[in-house]
Scaffold this active site. Structure first.
Site, PDB file in Angstrom:
ATOM      1  N   THR A  95       0.777  -1.262   0.116  1.00 36.39           N
ATOM      2  CA  THR A  95       0.065  -0.126   0.070  1.00 36.39           C
ATOM      3  C   THR A  95       0.804   1.379  -0.154  1.00 36.39           C
ATOM      4  O   THR A  95       1.506   1.501   0.920  1.00 36.39           O
ATOM      5  CB  THR A  95      -0.854   0.000   1.149  1.00 36.39           C
ATOM      6  OG1 THR A  95      -1.415  -1.396   1.214  1.00 36.39           O
ATOM      7  CG2 THR A  95      -1.760   1.195   1.353  1.00 36.39           C
ATOM      8  N   LYS A 170      -7.416   1.292  -2.556  1.00 37.36           N
ATOM      9  CA  LYS A 170      -7.097   1.000  -1.307  1.00 37.36           C
ATOM     10  C   LYS A 170      -6.903   1.941  -0.216  1.00 37.36           C
ATOM     11  O   LYS A 170      -7.181   1.661   1.031  1.00 37.36           O
ATOM     12  CB  LYS A 170      -5.500   0.220  -1.357  1.00 37.36           C
ATOM     13  CG  LYS A 170      -4.882  -0.067  -0.365  1.00 37.36           C
ATOM     14  CD  LYS A 170      -5.626  -1.316   0.280  1.00 37.36           C
ATOM     15  CE  LYS A 170      -4.841  -1.712   1.548  1.00 37.36           C
ATOM     16  NZ  LYS A 170      -5.349  -2.592   2.409  1.00 37.36           N
ATOM     17  N   LYS A 245       0.447   5.350   8.344  1.00 39.22           N
ATOM     18  CA  LYS A 245       0.648   5.677   7.090  1.00 39.22           C
ATOM     19  C   LYS A 245      -0.322   5.802   6.095  1.00 39.22           C
ATOM     20  O   LYS A 245      -0.679   6.660   5.434  1.00 39.22           O
ATOM     21  CB  LYS A 245       1.625   4.487   6.543  1.00 39.22           C
ATOM     22  CG  LYS A 245       2.170   4.850   5.078  1.00 39.22           C
ATOM     23  CD  LYS A 245       2.541   3.365   4.834  1.00 39.22           C
ATOM     24  CE  LYS A 245       1.473   2.341   4.311  1.00 39.22           C
ATOM     25  NZ  LYS A 245       1.850   1.070   3.486  1.00 39.22           N
TER      26      LYS A 245
HETATM   27  P1  NAD Z   1       5.870  -6.025   7.409  1.00 41.61           P
HETATM   28  O1  NAD Z   1       6.760  -4.899   7.718  1.00 41.61           O
HETATM   29  O2  NAD Z   1       5.679  -7.171   7.988  1.00 41.61           O
HETATM   30  O3  NAD Z   1       6.618  -6.548   6.045  1.00 41.61           O
HETATM   31  C1  NAD Z   1       7.572  -5.794   5.180  1.00 41.61           C
HETATM   32  C2  NAD Z   1       8.745  -6.545   4.695  1.00 41.61           C
HETATM   33  O4  NAD Z   1       9.621  -5.611   3.902  1.00 41.61           O
HETATM   34  C3  NAD Z   1       9.613  -6.657   5.979  1.00 41.61           C
HETATM   35  O5  NAD Z   1       9.950  -8.090   6.277  1.00 41.61           O
HETATM   36  C4  NAD Z   1      10.971  -5.763   5.653  1.00 41.61           C
HETATM   37  O6  NAD Z   1      12.211  -6.530   6.172  1.00 41.61           O
HETATM   38  C5  NAD Z   1      10.729  -6.044   4.148  1.00 41.61           C
HETATM   39  N1  NAD Z   1      11.817  -4.919   3.318  1.00 41.61           N
HETATM   40  C6  NAD Z   1      11.752  -3.737   4.011  1.00 41.61           C
HETATM   41  N2  NAD Z   1      12.692  -3.028   2.883  1.00 41.61           N
HETATM   42  C7  NAD Z   1      13.156  -3.893   2.385  1.00 41.61           C
HETATM   43  C8  NAD Z   1      13.988  -4.101   1.111  1.00 41.61           C
HETATM   44  N3  NAD Z   1      14.758  -2.915   0.703  1.00 41.61           N
HETATM   45  N4  NAD Z   1      14.519  -5.105   0.527  1.00 41.61           N
HETATM   46  C9  NAD Z   1      13.669  -6.322   0.866  1.00 41.61           C
HETATM   47  N5  NAD Z   1      12.726  -6.320   1.908  1.00 41.61           N
HETATM   48  C10 NAD Z   1      12.602  -5.357   2.675  1.00 41.61           C
HETATM   49  O7  NAD Z   1       4.633  -5.359   6.722  1.00 41.61           O
HETATM   50  P2  NAD Z   1       3.229  -6.256   6.071  1.00 41.61           P
HETATM   51  O8  NAD Z   1       2.388  -6.095   7.426  1.00 41.61           O
HETATM   52  O9  NAD Z   1       3.697  -7.546   5.408  1.00 41.61           O
HETATM   53  O10 NAD Z   1       2.825  -4.894   4.967  1.00 41.61           O
HETATM   54  C11 NAD Z   1       3.448  -4.766   3.946  1.00 41.61           C
HETATM   55  C12 NAD Z   1       2.508  -3.807   2.919  1.00 41.61           C
HETATM   56  O11 NAD Z   1       1.184  -4.571   3.045  1.00 41.61           O
HETATM   57  C13 NAD Z   1       2.511  -2.550   3.566  1.00 41.61           C
HETATM   58  O12 NAD Z   1       2.416  -1.580   2.471  1.00 41.61           O
HETATM   59  C14 NAD Z   1       1.094  -2.644   4.216  1.00 41.61           C
HETATM   60  O13 NAD Z   1       0.388  -1.239   4.306  1.00 41.61           O
HETATM   61  C15 NAD Z   1       0.300  -3.310   3.255  1.00 41.61           C
HETATM   62  N6  NAD Z   1      -0.936  -4.461   4.046  1.00 41.61           N
HETATM   63  C16 NAD Z   1      -0.582  -4.687   5.155  1.00 41.61           C
HETATM   64  C17 NAD Z   1      -1.740  -5.565   5.893  1.00 41.61           C
HETATM   65  C18 NAD Z   1      -1.505  -6.010   7.104  1.00 41.61           C
HETATM   66  O14 NAD Z   1      -2.613  -6.421   7.595  1.00 41.61           O
HETATM   67  N7  NAD Z   1      -0.345  -6.286   7.750  1.00 41.61           N
HETATM   68  C19 NAD Z   1      -2.974  -5.638   5.109  1.00 41.61           C
HETATM   69  C20 NAD Z   1      -2.985  -5.140   3.711  1.00 41.61           C
HETATM   70  C21 NAD Z   1      -1.947  -4.395   3.205  1.00 41.61           C
END
Ligand code: NAD
Length: 300
Positions: A95, A170, A245
């Site tokens: 997102t 979204k 965010k």
């Molecule tokens: P998270 O922080 O658990 O996962 C993100 C991952 O990206 C982490 O493991 C981090 O180490 C990795 N990362 C960061 N920079 C990186 C890089 N340069 N190279 C490789 N890996 C890297 O977050 P999440 O909950 O999985 O959310 C991810 C996205 O999905 C966000 O944009 C969030 O808004 C969206 N989202 C989350 C949910 C939820 O319920 N958690 C639901 C819908 C959408």
């Protein structure tokens, strides 16, 4: 088909694992050793760099926290665009800001690749169950190419329109979710203080006009809804930082379109106060502790 997956966190890990379970080999990368190891345990072939992950890929998925991470992962000298084959389709599930998504469509096209913004809704439980809703912005023919994989990840895949429209859908969806979460936390505390048993009130609201996805999936009272983060001390789930965010992205969109969003602004400020209280990495339903006055704030 060779698939690469960058970002194996709370959402990306189980999503990549679902592709593996459906018979697609996935090569993944994450900067976090913990996330990488968890994904390896779920069958993802974890490698040590973005270059290694994407080199032979037909499709590259990204699932990263914010727009700046997606931009960096795509455009860095050792990033995705510098290492993919011409024509590779990049599908960003994160997102991120609508403007950054539109910029990345252009940057990817100029670099000879293709790009879709394809954010998801349904939370960590939906990611694990493969029941996400996926809203896609970009060219219809690119969506059709990746649709079989998206249908493994989500129960519903919708073409929202041109570049950036997936993110627009979204952000509006999530601002509604954030406000509903805030009032559900208030309702959970108030109903208890009025003498209602949490499970009884939940069962009434779930078949009444107070029903919502948040109520059924995240209800912030222990033992009422199995998938709720309250049962795991607010670990995992959808973090305060990420909801803050998303609400900020909505407030920006409200400002740029002249749309008053007072409830969204309050919900964003509530998330900001949780960040100040040291709760940034907890699930956003930890807001219930602020409402009931049990939040421990860092000393000082
Ligand atoms: P998270 O922080 O658990 O996962 C993100 C991952 O990206 C982490 O493991 C981090 O180490 C990795 N990362 C960061 N920079 C990186 C890089 N340069 N190279 C490789 N890996 C890297 O977050 P999440 O909950 O999985 O959310 C991810 C996205 O999905 C966000 O944009 C969030 O808004 C969206 N989202 C989350 C949910 C939820 O319920 N958690 C639901 C819908 C959408």
């Amino acid at each position: 088909m060779n698939v690469a997956w960058i970002g194996l966190g709370n959402m990306g890990g189980p999503m990549a694992a679902n592709l593996v379970a459906a018979g697609t080999a996935v090569r993944g990368y994450d900067v976090s050793e913990t996330a990488a190891q968890a994904a390896a345990g779920l069958g993802v072939e974890v490698v040590g760099s973005i270059a290694e992950a994407v080199r032979d890929a037909d499709i590259v998925f990204t699932m990263l926290p914010r727009g700046e991470h997606v931009r960096e992962v795509l455009t860095a000298p050792d990033g995705v665009l510098a290492n993919v084959r011409p024509g590779t389709l990049i599908v960003d599930e994160s997102t991120i800001d609508i403007d950054v998504a539109r910029e990345l469509h252009q940057v990817a096209t100029e670099a000879g690749a293709r790009f879709l913004d394809a954010p998801v809704s349904g939370g960590v439980s939906g990611a694990a169950a493969g029941t996400l809703t996926i809203m896609v912005g970009g060219k219809a023919e690119d969506l059709e190419e990746v649709r079989p994989l998206l249908e493994v990840l989500g129960g519903r895949v919708v073409h929202a329109g041109d570049a950036g429209n997936g993110q627009a859908a979204k952000i509006v969806n999530n601002m509604m979710c954030g406000v509903i979460l805030a009032v559900t936390c208030e309702g959970a505390v108030l109903s208890k203080r009025l003498g209602l048993d949490p499970a009884t009130f939940h069962s009434i609201a779930a078949t009444s006009s107070g029903d919502s996805w948040v109520l059924r999936t995240w209800y912030p009272e222990k033992g009422v809804v199995e998938s709720a983060a309250v049962n795991r001390d607010f670990e995992g789930g959808f973090s305060v930082a990420l909801l803050h965010k998303d609400l900020g992205l909505a407030v920006n969109a409200g400002e740029s379109t002249g749309t008053p969003l007072p409830f969204v602004t309050q919900a964003r400020d509530a998330m900001a106060s949780l960040i100040d209280a040291g709760q940034a990495n907890k699930d956003c339903s930890v807001l219930v502790k602020k409402v009931d006055g049990t939040l421990d704030t860092p000393a000082g």
